[in-house]
Design an enzyme around this catalytic site. Structure first.
Site, PDB file in Angstrom:
ATOM      1  N   ASN A   1      41.367  37.931  77.444  1.00 34.31           N
ATOM      2  CA  ASN A   1      41.824  38.012  78.830  1.00 34.31           C
ATOM      3  C   ASN A   1      42.926  39.056  78.970  1.00 34.31           C
ATOM      4  OD1 ASN A   1      43.563  36.128  77.399  1.00 34.31           O
ATOM      5  ND2 ASN A   1      44.308  35.340  79.347  1.00 34.31           N
TER       6      ASN A   1
ATOM      7  N   GLU B   1      35.707  36.189  79.087  1.00 33.42           N
ATOM      8  CA  GLU B   1      34.252  36.165  79.153  1.00 33.42           C
ATOM      9  C   GLU B   1      33.707  37.412  79.839  1.00 33.42           C
ATOM     10  OE1 GLU B   1      36.479  33.828  79.932  1.00 33.42           O
ATOM     11  OE2 GLU B   1      35.548  31.856  80.114  1.00 33.42           O
TER      12      GLU B   1
END
Length: 135
Positions: A42, A55
């Protein structure tokens, strides 16, 4: 590669997290059909809406490396507060849709994460995102 090994790669990727605002580092590792493991983390922004989840970062990285829809078997997600234990870290709704985008009907990507009891859980994306949007 088993789920535990892929989870370890996600945990390692989380070490590169840029998360000064939430204090919550997340890593992701995707396993491709050809056996390649690609990792990402992230990246937060003071303008929170511009934050990129691990993701989405790893799937974007994979696409930039030439991977396409249907090339992915599994994605592991690992998250924790800085300097603390690994915690429940299920993908957010936006990430679920992005993962769904890169799976094919009948060959859904398996999503691996810790459940609320801190056990590794492996769930097909179509279960996490019923009636996902796809053209």
């Amino acid at each position: 590669m088993n789920d535990q090994e892929l989870m370890e790669r996600a945990r390692k990727a989380s070490e590169n997290s840029y998360s000064p605002y939430s204090g919550f580092q997340v890593g992701a590792a995707v396993l491709t059909k050809d056996g390649e493991v690609i990792t990402g983390c992230n990246t937060e922004n003071v303008s929170y809406g511009l934050t990129v989840c691990a993701e989405r970062a790893v799937l974007s990285k994979a696409v930039s490396m030439g991977k396409k829809r249907g090339d992915f078997l599994k994605i592991a997600i690992a998250g924790k507060p800085h300097d603390k234990e690994w915690q429940f870290c299920s993908p957010c709704g936006a990430c679920r849709q992005v993962i769904y985008e890169f799976s094919c009907e009948g060959e859904e990507i398996l999503v691996i994460y810790l459940d609320t009891k801190k056990s590794i859980k492996s769930v097909p994306i179509d279960i996490l995102l019923p009636d996902g949007f796809r053209f």
